[in-house]
Scaffold this motif. Sequence first.
Motif, PDB file in Angstrom:
ATOM      1  N   LEU A 153       0.833  -1.200   0.000  1.00 43.40           N
ATOM      2  CA  LEU A 153       0.000   0.000   0.000  1.00 43.40           C
ATOM      3  C   LEU A 153       0.870   1.252   0.000  1.00 43.40           C
ATOM      4  N   ILE A 154       0.674   2.106  -1.009  1.00 42.23           N
ATOM      5  CA  ILE A 154       1.375   3.392  -1.073  1.00 42.23           C
ATOM      6  C   ILE A 154       0.566   4.452  -0.346  1.00 42.23           C
ATOM      7  N   ALA A 155      -0.723   4.533  -0.659  1.00 42.54           N
ATOM      8  CA  ALA A 155      -1.577   5.525  -0.012  1.00 42.54           C
ATOM      9  C   ALA A 155      -3.033   5.125  -0.192  1.00 42.54           C
ATOM     10  N   SER A 156      -3.879   5.659   0.674  1.00 44.33           N
ATOM     11  CA  SER A 156      -5.321   5.436   0.568  1.00 44.33           C
ATOM     12  C   SER A 156      -6.044   6.692   1.024  1.00 44.33           C
ATOM     13  N   ALA A 157      -7.305   6.823   0.614  1.00 45.86           N
ATOM     14  CA  ALA A 157      -8.115   7.966   1.017  1.00 45.86           C
ATOM     15  C   ALA A 157      -9.566   7.526   1.084  1.00 45.86           C
ATOM     16  N   GLY A 158     -10.270   8.026   2.084  1.00 46.49           N
ATOM     17  CA  GLY A 158     -11.679   7.679   2.222  1.00 46.49           C
ATOM     18  C   GLY A 158     -12.533   8.297   1.138  1.00 46.49           C
ATOM     19  N   HIS A 159     -12.170   9.509   0.700  1.00 45.13           N
ATOM     20  CA  HIS A 159     -12.945  10.214  -0.320  1.00 45.13           C
ATOM     21  C   HIS A 159     -12.035  11.172  -1.071  1.00 45.13           C
ATOM     22  N   ILE A 160     -12.162  11.208  -2.392  1.00 41.51           N
ATOM     23  CA  ILE A 160     -11.410  12.139  -3.224  1.00 41.51           C
ATOM     24  C   ILE A 160     -12.374  12.781  -4.210  1.00 41.51           C
ATOM     25  N   GLU A 161     -12.266  14.085  -4.371  1.00 40.42           N
ATOM     26  CA  GLU A 161     -13.042  14.761  -5.403  1.00 40.42           C
ATOM     27  C   GLU A 161     -12.197  15.856  -6.040  1.00 40.42           C
ATOM     28  N   ALA A 162     -12.375  16.028  -7.350  1.00 44.08           N
ATOM     29  CA  ALA A 162     -11.627  17.037  -8.099  1.00 44.08           C
ATOM     30  C   ALA A 162     -12.585  17.760  -9.032  1.00 44.08           C
ATOM     31  N   HIS A 163     -12.431  19.077  -9.156  1.00 46.93           N
ATOM     32  CA  HIS A 163     -13.321  19.883  -9.979  1.00 46.93           C
ATOM     33  C   HIS A 163     -12.526  20.897 -10.795  1.00 46.93           C
ATOM     34  N   LEU A 164     -12.951  21.122 -12.012  1.00 49.37           N
ATOM     35  CA  LEU A 164     -12.471  22.223 -12.839  1.00 49.37           C
ATOM     36  C   LEU A 164     -13.663  23.091 -13.189  1.00 49.37           C
ATOM     37  N   LEU A 165     -13.558  24.400 -12.949  1.00 45.64           N
ATOM     38  CA  LEU A 165     -14.666  25.318 -13.187  1.00 45.64           C
ATOM     39  C   LEU A 165     -14.216  26.460 -14.085  1.00 45.64           C
ATOM     40  N   ASP A 166     -15.055  26.800 -15.038  1.00 48.02           N
ATOM     41  CA  ASP A 166     -14.760  27.927 -15.915  1.00 48.02           C
ATOM     42  C   ASP A 166     -14.769  29.228 -15.118  1.00 48.02           C
ATOM     43  N   MET A 167     -13.869  30.147 -15.486  1.00 41.09           N
ATOM     44  CA  MET A 167     -13.830  31.488 -14.892  1.00 41.09           C
ATOM     45  C   MET A 167     -14.268  32.460 -15.987  1.00 41.09           C
ATOM     46  N   PRO A 168     -15.583  32.651 -16.162  1.00 39.78           N
ATOM     47  CA  PRO A 168     -16.097  33.428 -17.300  1.00 39.78           C
ATOM     48  C   PRO A 168     -15.600  34.859 -17.349  1.00 39.78           C
ATOM     49  N   GLU A 169     -15.280  35.434 -16.181  1.00 41.61           N
ATOM     50  CA  GLU A 169     -14.793  36.814 -16.172  1.00 41.61           C
ATOM     51  C   GLU A 169     -13.421  36.952 -16.805  1.00 41.61           C
ATOM     52  N   GLN A 170     -12.705  35.832 -16.962  1.00 40.24           N
ATOM     53  CA  GLN A 170     -11.381  35.876 -17.574  1.00 40.24           C
ATOM     54  C   GLN A 170     -11.367  35.301 -18.990  1.00 40.24           C
ATOM     55  N   HIS A 171     -12.539  35.048 -19.532  1.00 46.98           N
ATOM     56  CA  HIS A 171     -12.607  34.547 -20.910  1.00 46.98           C
ATOM     57  C   HIS A 171     -12.419  35.701 -21.883  1.00 46.98           C
ATOM     58  N   ASP A 172     -11.517  35.512 -22.851  1.00 48.45           N
ATOM     59  CA  ASP A 172     -11.252  36.528 -23.869  1.00 48.45           C
ATOM     60  C   ASP A 172     -11.599  35.939 -25.233  1.00 48.45           C
ATOM     61  N   PRO A 173     -12.802  36.208 -25.753  1.00 47.87           N
ATOM     62  CA  PRO A 173     -13.194  35.619 -27.041  1.00 47.87           C
ATOM     63  C   PRO A 173     -12.363  36.132 -28.208  1.00 47.87           C
ATOM     64  N   GLN A 174     -11.764  37.309 -28.059  1.00 51.55           N
ATOM     65  CA  GLN A 174     -10.955  37.857 -29.147  1.00 51.55           C
ATOM     66  C   GLN A 174      -9.701  37.023 -29.386  1.00 51.55           C
ATOM     67  N   THR A 175      -9.043  36.620 -28.320  1.00 47.64           N
ATOM     68  CA  THR A 175      -7.818  35.816 -28.440  1.00 47.64           C
ATOM     69  C   THR A 175      -8.103  34.318 -28.309  1.00 47.64           C
ATOM     70  N   GLY A 176      -9.351  33.958 -27.964  1.00 44.01           N
ATOM     71  CA  GLY A 176      -9.688  32.542 -27.810  1.00 44.01           C
ATOM     72  C   GLY A 176      -9.045  31.918 -26.594  1.00 44.01           C
ATOM     73  N   ARG A 177      -8.974  32.680 -25.500  1.00 47.35           N
ATOM     74  CA  ARG A 177      -8.335  32.192 -24.280  1.00 47.35           C
ATOM     75  C   ARG A 177      -9.344  32.152 -23.131  1.00 47.35           C
ATOM     76  N   ALA A 178      -9.189  31.124 -22.283  1.00 46.69           N
ATOM     77  CA  ALA A 178     -10.076  30.947 -21.133  1.00 46.69           C
ATOM     78  C   ALA A 178      -9.252  30.599 -19.909  1.00 46.69           C
ATOM     79  N   ALA A 179      -9.875  30.670 -18.748  1.00 42.63           N
ATOM     80  CA  ALA A 179      -9.213  30.338 -17.486  1.00 42.63           C
ATOM     81  C   ALA A 179     -10.063  29.326 -16.732  1.00 42.63           C
ATOM     82  N   LEU A 180      -9.389  28.434 -16.006  1.00 41.90           N
ATOM     83  CA  LEU A 180     -10.067  27.414 -15.222  1.00 41.90           C
ATOM     84  C   LEU A 180      -9.606  27.481 -13.774  1.00 41.90           C
TER      85      LEU A 180
END
Length: 323
Positions: A153-180
Amino acid sequence: MKKRIIILGGIVLTLVLAWTGAWFFFAGQLRQQIEVLALADGETAPQLVCTDLAIGGFPFRFDAECSNAALVSGDLLVQIPYMRVSAMVYRPNHLLGSLTGPLAISDAFTGARQEVDWTDSEASLRLENWRIARFSILANAVTWTDQLFGDTLIASAGHIEAHLLDMPEQHDPQTGRAALAGYLRADDISAPGIDLSQTNAEVELEVTALPDDIRNWGLGPMLPDWQQAGGKLRIVGIRANDGGADLDASGELALDAQGYPTGTLSINSLGVAERIGPYIEEPWRTLVLGVPGEDGRHKNQLNFAGGGLSSGLVPIAALAPLF
């Protein structure tokens, strides 16, 4: 009246037949796109091979089920017993997924063999105009074991969760760039090799200047493109606590024109130096965590610049470029 019923029945039958044909057409296109992944070379692009691939969910859903999957990327091979991705036909931008473990991970170069298992898991991906709006993964009773010599056993965890969320205030449609914004949480972590138990940890990150259209991801080298766009990795917080020791780190990193990391990482800890004492010798422990203050807390700043890592003004190591 009878004629109207016949006409109505004919219209309904025509619509049903048309929808049935459309569903099977799109199901065939989906199967074709998944099967194309098996033709990748596994070097320049990952290769995914399913021993048994099934497309179901008729009439209002598309389910792609892959049994005994093998994912190859370079020397890395990941074997997955079963995975499924589903989407409602009226909501194709929202994908739901699940994996059945254990995942067998092997490295042909190092010879390493490891296994990751869990009791249950679920994943969700929602897109808006081909931009990630939210991506989430949750798993319970996770174990990570080394398989090279028995089961260690290297490691264990009872619960793991991971999320990626868009940051719409940093989206630049002109350059096609976004932030997460990224968030990772792990509860009840144990790692026998470093005498770690009942530890809770969380990580908060922000990544800027990413291509906003995920269809463009992987079309070219990602890291040089990200660097040229001025992308930054903001480490809002890395926090861990087991009741007797705690650690808090934050900072901001980027890449210079040569692909070397540049930026700073600040670390504030209590009891960590004592905990890792048997595993990391001096002076490396102090160079990373810093000298304790009057309150017993260790504070330090790590600097990344010019292809090197330093503790304050003291060089620690040379780093390899990331591209």
